[in-house]
Each structure stands twice: as structure tokens, then as C-alpha cells.
Design a protein around this motif. Sequence first.
Motif, PDB file in Angstrom:
ATOM      1  N   GLN A  58       0.760  -1.229   0.201  1.00 39.72           N
ATOM      2  CA  GLN A  58       0.089   0.009  -0.037  1.00 39.72           C
ATOM      3  C   GLN A  58       0.916   1.319   0.029  1.00 39.72           C
ATOM      4  O   GLN A  58       0.606   2.260  -0.748  1.00 39.72           O
ATOM      5  CB  GLN A  58      -0.888   0.092   1.184  1.00 39.72           C
ATOM      6  N   LEU A  62       0.621   4.038  -2.912  1.00 39.47           N
ATOM      7  CA  LEU A  62       0.359   5.389  -2.902  1.00 39.47           C
ATOM      8  C   LEU A  62       1.569   6.302  -3.207  1.00 39.47           C
ATOM      9  O   LEU A  62       1.429   7.429  -3.670  1.00 39.47           O
ATOM     10  CB  LEU A  62      -0.034   5.606  -1.227  1.00 39.47           C
ATOM     11  N   GLU A  65       1.654   6.659  -6.836  1.00 41.08           N
ATOM     12  CA  GLU A  65       0.299   7.536  -6.928  1.00 41.08           C
ATOM     13  C   GLU A  65       0.709   9.237  -6.751  1.00 41.08           C
ATOM     14  O   GLU A  65       0.395   9.997  -7.375  1.00 41.08           O
ATOM     15  CB  GLU A  65      -0.810   7.143  -6.216  1.00 41.08           C
ATOM     16  N   ASN A  66       1.118   9.192  -5.654  1.00 44.99           N
ATOM     17  CA  ASN A  66       1.767  10.679  -5.173  1.00 44.99           C
ATOM     18  C   ASN A  66       2.759  11.281  -6.129  1.00 44.99           C
ATOM     19  O   ASN A  66       2.714  12.558  -6.353  1.00 44.99           O
ATOM     20  CB  ASN A  66       2.258  10.832  -3.978  1.00 44.99           C
ATOM     21  N   VAL A  76       1.813  11.830   2.964  1.00 43.89           N
ATOM     22  CA  VAL A  76       1.276  10.476   2.891  1.00 43.89           C
ATOM     23  C   VAL A  76       2.275   9.561   3.432  1.00 43.89           C
ATOM     24  O   VAL A  76       2.193   8.583   3.907  1.00 43.89           O
ATOM     25  CB  VAL A  76       0.673  10.373   1.500  1.00 43.89           C
TER      26      VAL A  76
END
Length: 152
Positions: A58, A62, A65-66, A76
Motif C-alpha cells: 500500500q 500510494l 500515485e503521489n 502520505v
Amino acid sequence: EGGQIYEYRCKELERRLRHAETEAAAYADSLSELHCAFASAREDAADARARDRSQRAQVERLTQENRRYATNLAAVEDMFQGKLDSAKSERELLSMQLAGAYEEISVRDAALADSAAYMQSLRRRNAELQVQVRQLLAERAQGQQAGAGRGG
């Protein structure tokens, strides 16, 4: 009177033997509980590893994605790194508990072995005393028969 003393000693050894057997049974029950606790701790450790892998994946997803969106990347990452650290800490704690369970099982196994050896020695001593009591009673009976034969 000597026979009564030996009978008393035999009964006392039998009582001690029953006590040792009771203790051994309690140790065995305790060991069984420890084995159950060990299995539970092992399952918890496996769950923690699975959560750790899931959270790592995860974090990776993420993070990518960030990077694409270039927003709040540091916040994040920190949040999920904290979760990852928490999962690692939980796994380490469970590993320590597992090690403690292993150690306790070893101690209980040793105590059980000691109890078994002690019970064996009590059984041997009881058997020896029973033989001695029978011999004394037989000698006493022979002595009484010999006395009665002389008297008649």
C-alpha cells in the motif's frame, strides 16, 4: 513393629508418588496450554507479517500515485511509514512473545522430565520397600511358626 514402620513408609512413598503424579499431570496440562498459546502467537505473527506485506504494498502504491500527482507526498509517506513501523513493532513484539513461549515450553519440558525421573525413583524405592516388608513379614511368620513348633 518393624513391619508397621515399613508399611507406614510404603504408604508415605505411595502418597508422595501420587503427589508427584498429580504435579506431572498439572505440568502436562500447563504445557498443553503453552503449546496452544504458542500456536496462537505463531498465527498472530503470521497475521502481522501479512499485514506488514499488505501495508508495504500500500505504501508503494500510494508513493507512486503521489509522485504522479505530486501532492502531499511527504505527508502520505510519513503516515504509511508510521503504519509500517507500527506493524514492524507489533511483529517484533510477537516475535519476543513467541521466544518467551519457546523458553517457557523448554522450562516446562525440563520440569516434566525431572518429575518423571523423580516418579521413577519413587516407584523403584516403593518396590524395594515392598519387597523388604514382604521379607520381614515372611521372616516374622517363620519365626512364629518355629516358636510354635518348639512350644508344641
